[in-house]
Write a protein that holds these residues in place. Structure first.
Motif, short mmCIF file in Angstrom:
data_model
loop_
_atom_site.label_atom_id
_atom_site.label_comp_id
_atom_site.label_asym_id
_atom_site.label_seq_id
_atom_site.Cartn_x
_atom_site.Cartn_y
_atom_site.Cartn_z
N THR A 47 0.84 -1.19 0.00
CA THR A 47 0.00 0.00 0.00
C THR A 47 0.88 1.24 0.00
N ASP A 48 0.51 2.20 -0.82
CA ASP A 48 1.35 3.38 -1.05
C ASP A 48 1.10 4.43 0.02
N VAL A 49 1.67 4.19 1.19
CA VAL A 49 1.64 5.19 2.26
C VAL A 49 3.03 5.83 2.33
N GLU A 50 3.05 7.14 2.33
CA GLU A 50 4.32 7.86 2.32
C GLU A 50 5.03 7.70 3.67
N SER A 51 6.36 7.70 3.59
CA SER A 51 7.15 7.74 4.81
C SER A 51 6.86 9.04 5.55
N ASN A 52 6.74 8.94 6.85
CA ASN A 52 6.30 10.12 7.62
C ASN A 52 7.20 10.46 8.79
N GLY A 53 8.14 9.58 9.09
CA GLY A 53 9.00 9.82 10.24
C GLY A 53 10.42 9.37 9.97
N ARG A 54 11.32 9.78 10.84
CA ARG A 54 12.72 9.39 10.73
C ARG A 54 13.30 9.25 12.12
N PHE A 55 14.04 8.16 12.33
CA PHE A 55 14.72 7.97 13.61
C PHE A 55 16.11 7.40 13.35
N GLU A 56 17.07 8.00 14.05
CA GLU A 56 18.44 7.50 13.99
C GLU A 56 19.12 7.87 15.29
N CYS A 57 19.91 6.96 15.81
CA CYS A 57 20.67 7.27 17.03
C CYS A 57 22.05 6.64 16.94
N SER A 58 22.87 6.84 17.96
CA SER A 58 24.25 6.36 17.94
C SER A 58 24.36 4.87 18.17
N ASN A 59 23.25 4.23 18.53
CA ASN A 59 23.26 2.79 18.76
C ASN A 59 22.77 2.08 17.50
N PRO A 60 23.66 1.47 16.72
CA PRO A 60 23.24 0.82 15.46
C PRO A 60 22.18 -0.26 15.67
N PHE A 61 22.18 -0.88 16.84
CA PHE A 61 21.22 -1.95 17.11
C PHE A 61 19.80 -1.40 17.13
N LEU A 62 19.58 -0.27 17.79
CA LEU A 62 18.25 0.33 17.80
C LEU A 62 17.84 0.77 16.40
N ASN A 63 18.80 1.25 15.62
CA ASN A 63 18.50 1.62 14.23
C ASN A 63 18.07 0.39 13.43
N LYS A 64 18.69 -0.74 13.72
CA LYS A 64 18.30 -1.99 13.05
C LYS A 64 16.87 -2.37 13.40
N ILE A 65 16.50 -2.20 14.65
CA ILE A 65 15.13 -2.53 15.06
C ILE A 65 14.15 -1.66 14.30
N ASN A 66 14.45 -0.38 14.20
CA ASN A 66 13.57 0.54 13.48
C ASN A 66 13.47 0.17 12.00
N THR A 67 14.61 -0.11 11.38
CA THR A 67 14.62 -0.49 9.97
C THR A 67 13.84 -1.79 9.76
N LEU A 106 1.71 5.36 12.91
CA LEU A 106 1.36 6.77 12.78
C LEU A 106 2.60 7.66 12.72
N LEU A 107 3.62 7.31 13.47
CA LEU A 107 4.84 8.09 13.47
C LEU A 107 5.70 7.82 12.23
N SER A 108 5.59 6.61 11.69
CA SER A 108 6.46 6.20 10.60
C SER A 108 5.89 6.46 9.22
N PHE A 109 4.54 6.48 9.10
CA PHE A 109 3.89 6.58 7.80
C PHE A 109 2.76 7.60 7.84
N ASN A 110 2.38 8.08 6.65
CA ASN A 110 1.24 8.99 6.52
C ASN A 110 -0.03 8.15 6.43
#
Length: 901
Positions: free
Chosen positions: A462-482, A520-524
């Motif tokens: 489904t074509d929902v636009e990206s709506n949020g961005r998260f990045e931090c210094s811990n690559p592991f948390l970034n992996k969870i988000n991705t 809601l935070l990640s997509f429109n």
């Protein structure tokens, strides 16, 4: 006291101020992103009082809207003359820019209107008029449809799991005059593809969106279900004015089975409706004012073709030797085709689809792993996707290629496509009416040579636009988000969120409600969730109030936490979008769900069952076998939704209901504590698997016991060495409870665990998505544990909103440099514009902050810990004040850089 003269005096003063200010303008105040029903220039909506919105931008700080003026006109020429013949709101003293309700003339079917807006800022300076926008109405009445539902055949074996080749339909028509406008309305069940003069209309796939289409027998169900639902069919609208040519034209339509005729997976029962059918209406308006309608009827020709089988779960079987040539172009010889037949219309009423389409959103070239043996070729990609493989091959007529789609867990779940070559040189093929979830692809062929260029992967969701961005210094948390983003996108189909994209593909409401804030935070998501809430309303039992565990209903287990999604999700929708209309629309159904739960309590006030003979789960997918009593979880949700309905009733001004819901919640709280609170241990039940979490998160703990119960939870987590012991429901609540009690440091410890139970499996590159079970059982593409992503935004980045007030007009930024984190960057595109919160720990140990607050909003910045001072980039102090246990600073709109000292 008579206040009218005084009120009138202030109105006059305000208007005089606006008139005076009108001699000057704010040239830097711009109006952008005009939307109607959360859409840009929609061409088919149904609401007679649609919601319009806009965003403000300015290079200046602390910009606020003080008033607005909307014009809605029947023509662009009138609008350009500042004439709103459909609605002239006049000057409205309001800061509302996201939920303005149209209050003009009645809107008839097909009516197109144009609109623009002007605003006044906090200094009473006006902006320029915005650029124009538009919206059009769909077909609002059954009488607007001149078309008939048509099909290729009548199902002679309605109880059999047999399906038939996809039917093809065509119609030639002539145009003799210059066209002013041509608009198509179409629905094809289950899925359709529409062609005009040989070219596909639109870039959508797997359309229309899934719904509760029709009456159906519902035989051999896994558990009893009393179908008292509302039926609905979505149609799609396209403006094809520029695609029709004078003289000869041709229409072509292919139908797929989709969910309407899904007969492959019967573990939940025989849930299909009927064989494929369509309705089509092309409305042409000529320059001379006359019009024509080309509609589906029994003069359309139909035939079978190369698509011999298609199914959502099992894939497609395509024999290119049976291709029909230029069947969708004018002048095609269709003498051997038979006439279509008029078929029974679905009982579902036709509604315009405003939810986003599924689309091919990315094309990926897979890595070729080589020829495994004489007839097997293997390919892989670097993450799981939902979609399909597109072939480009050469070979002899009759040669076969079988495509096997393999998930990360090594299962194919019966996902295969079959292609038979026609032998006419280079051949290109991709499926139309299925999707697969996979990371590895195996191609089987005995006599077709394949190589790295033989396939491409189409990523479909489904074509929902990206709506949020998260990045931090811990690559592991970034992996969870991705991993969450990858998992969630693979599970977006038909504007519902499925549990998994291969095995079940069901729109489980419980899974949906726990992950909603992350989505809601990640997509429109406004139109996506608007549609899914309608699905829930349609699927529920309108006599008893029971809400099934999946919507549209397709079976599936669950319990009160699943049906409670129909209260929780509208409330969250309101909280993020400040949309009272959604609460009004669903209020009666939300209320009936609570009334249903009232009828399901035992003599102790606890909920021990739902439907007779049905499932009644508590939590689900705990790390070890679930021992947490189901009635504890179910009754906790009973309290939670009753308490939420108190707030909903208050928002809507339903004072009597507010009082009744409040009294009900108080009684549930008494019964719950009597049944489960252990005074000696200061815990609920045994204090594990989320027992204390539910009580704390939902407000079931008496105030005087809160500290003791929270301390018991902390002690329990310490015994677990700070790991999860919770299932899909309590996991996000645990993080919320810790954050609300200023223990994001512990939440970080839990989220950062690399062993089980936790997300450590994502450190292995073979895993790109979230698992269904902590230990790796079941599906490896389940978005439900993606519920933790909300905490990354609120607990680390610090973007928090006041859930009680609705919308994000005022929000809180409270950065949390917990654990070993040294920086965090996050943003969220609210209805007002971008909210951004970034922080970095400098070499000297100070916290450097960058925040962005959209125009027409404000924010409270909460200093972490015992910090008291803020200094901007020029070294100037920013005023703070102490509130509760922290110092705070207030900011209007703008971008701010400062340090925390």
């Amino acid at each position: 006291m008579n206040l009218k003269p005084k009120v009138s005096f202030y109105i006059v003063i305000f208007l005089l101020g606006l008139i005076t200010a009108g001699f000057g303008k704010d040239p830097d105040l711009k109006i952008a992103n005009l939307k109607c029903e959360y859409l840009s220039d929609p061409i088919a909506i149904e609401s007679q009082n649609p919601t319009i919105s806009w965003q403000l931008t300015s290079i200046h700080t602390d910009k606020r809207q003080k008033a607005y003026h909307v014009l809605v006109a029947s023509s662009i020429s009138l609008l350009n003359k500042n004439i709103g013949d459909y609605w002239d709101s006049r000057i409205v003293n309001s800061s509302n820019s996201t939920q303005v309700i149209y209050q003009g003339k009645p809107l008839s079917s097909r009516k197109k209107v144009y609109w623009k807006v002007k605003v006044w800022d906090e200094k009473n300076l006006p902006s320029d008029w915005s650029s124009p926008a538009s919206w059009s109405m769909g077909l609002l009445n059954a009488a607007d449809w001149k078309a008939k539902w048509i099909g290729s055949f009548i199902d002679q074996h309605p109880d059999s799991a047999i399906t038939y080749p996809a039917p093809y339909f065509r119609k030639d028509f002539r145009v003799k005059k210059k066209i002013k406008q041509a608009v198509v309305h179409i629905s094809g069940l289950g899925f359709y593809e529409l062609f005009l003069n040989g070219k596909k209309v639109g870039d959508q796939v797997l359309a229309p969106a899934v719904s509760n289409y029709d009456e159906r027998p519902l035989k051999n169900l896994l558990y009893p279900h009393d179908d008292q639902s509302t039926k609905r069919v979505y149609y799609n609208t396209f403006d094809i004015t520029g695609s029709i040519i004078e003289k000869h034209n041709a229409l072509g339509i292919i139908l797929g089975n989709g969910w309407y005729n899904q007969r492959e997976r019967t573990v939940e029962g025989k849930l299909w409706y009927d064989v494929p059918k369509l309705i089509f209406q092309l409305e042409i308006t000529y320059n001379d004012g006359t019009s024509d309608i080309i509609s589906s009827d029994n003069t359309w020709k139909t035939n079978n073709g190369p698509l011999l089988n298609n199914g959502i779960f099992t894939g497609e079987n395509y024999d290119a030797r049976l291709e029909l040539g230029a069947w969708h172009k004018a002048g095609y010889g269709d003498a051997k085709w038979k006439n279509s037949i008029i078929v029974t219309a679905p009982t579902g009423t036709l509604h315009a689809q405003t939810a986003p389409f599924d689309k091919v959103l990315r094309t990926v070239t897979p890595i070729f792993d080589g020829r495994i043996n004489d007839s097997v070729y293997r390919y892989h990609i670097n993450e799981t996707v939902a979609g399909w493989a597109a072939l480009r091959v050469k070979g002899k007529a009759g040669s076969e290629i079988k495509i096997r789609y393999i998930s990360e867990e090594g299962e194919d779940y019966g996902q295969y496509d079959h292609y038979v070559l026609n032998g006419n040189g280079s051949e290109y093929w991709e499926p139309k009416f299925t999707w697969h979830a996979f990371r590895t692809i195996e191609l089987y062929s005995k006599d077709v040579e394949l190589d790295a260029a033989s396939i491409q992967v189409k990523d479909v969701h489904t074509d929902v636009e990206s709506n949020g961005r998260f990045e931090c210094s811990n690559p592991f948390l970034n992996k969870i988000n991705t991993a969450y983003l990858t998992t969630q996108k693979a599970n977006f189909h038909g504007s519902i969120s499925s549990d998994c994209p291969h095995r079940e593909r069901l729109a489980y409401t419980g899974d949906g409600q726990v992950a909603m804030e992350s989505a809601l935070l990640s997509f429109n998501m406004p139109q996506f969730y608007n549609k899914w809430l309608v699905d829930m309303d349609d699927a529920r039992n309108h006599k008893t109030g029971f809400v099934p565990h999946s919507a549209p209903f397709a079976g599936g287990g669950g319990g009160p936490a699943w049906g409670s999604a129909y209260v929780i999700m509208p409330w969250l929708y309101f909280a993020y979008y400040d949309d009272k209309k959604i609460l009004k629309q669903h209020y009666s159904g939300m209320k009936q769900w609570v009334e249903y739960l009232k009828m399901r309590i035992n003599e102790n006030g606890l909920i021990v069952r739902e439907e007779p003979g049905g499932w009644c789960l508590g939590d689900w997918c705990t790390p070890t076998d679930i021992q947490l009593p189901e009635p504890l979880v179910n009754t906790a949700y009973f309290y939670y939704v009753s308490n939420l309905m108190t707030k909903v009733a208050r928002v809507l001004g339903e004072n009597v209901d507010e009082s009744e819901f409040s009294s009900l919640a108080q009684q549930i709280k008494i019964d719950f504590n009597k049944a489960y609170y252990n005074e000696s241990t200061k815990t609920y039940w045994e204090g594990r698997q989320g027992a204390d979490v539910f009580a704390l998160a939902f407000g079931l703990v008496p105030k005087e016991k809160h500290e003791a119960v929270f301390n018991s939870l902390i002690n329990h987590l310490a015994k677990l060495n700070y790991h999860f012991d919770t299932g899909i429901l309590a996991t996000p609540l645990l993080l919320k409870v810790l954050s609300q009690n200023e223990r994001d440091d512990i939440a970080y410890k839990i989220m950062n665990q690399k062993d089980q139970p936790g997300f450590g499996y994502l450190l292995d590159s073979k895993n790109s998505t979230l698992w269904e079970e902590w230990a790796g059982g079941g599906s490896h593409s389940h978005p439900m544990f993606g519920s933790v992503i909300e905490w990354l935004y609120s607990g680390i980045a610090g973007i928090k909103q006041d859930i009680e007030k609705g919308g994000i007009k005022h929000f809180i930024i409270k950065p949390n440099p917990v654990g070993d984190l040294t920086y965090c960057k996050s943003s969220y595109n609210s209805l007002f514009g971008k909210v951004r919160a970034e922080w970095r720990v400098s070499e000297g140990g100070n916290l450097e902050i960058l925040i962005e607050i959209p125009a027409n909003t404000s924010a409270t910045f909460v200093l972490p810990g015992s910090k008291m001072n803020l200094v901007d980039s020029s070294g100037k102090s920013i005023a703070t004040k102490r509130t509760n246990n922290n110092h705070e600073a207030e900011f209007g709109s703008g971008v701010y850089h400062f340090k925390v000292l």
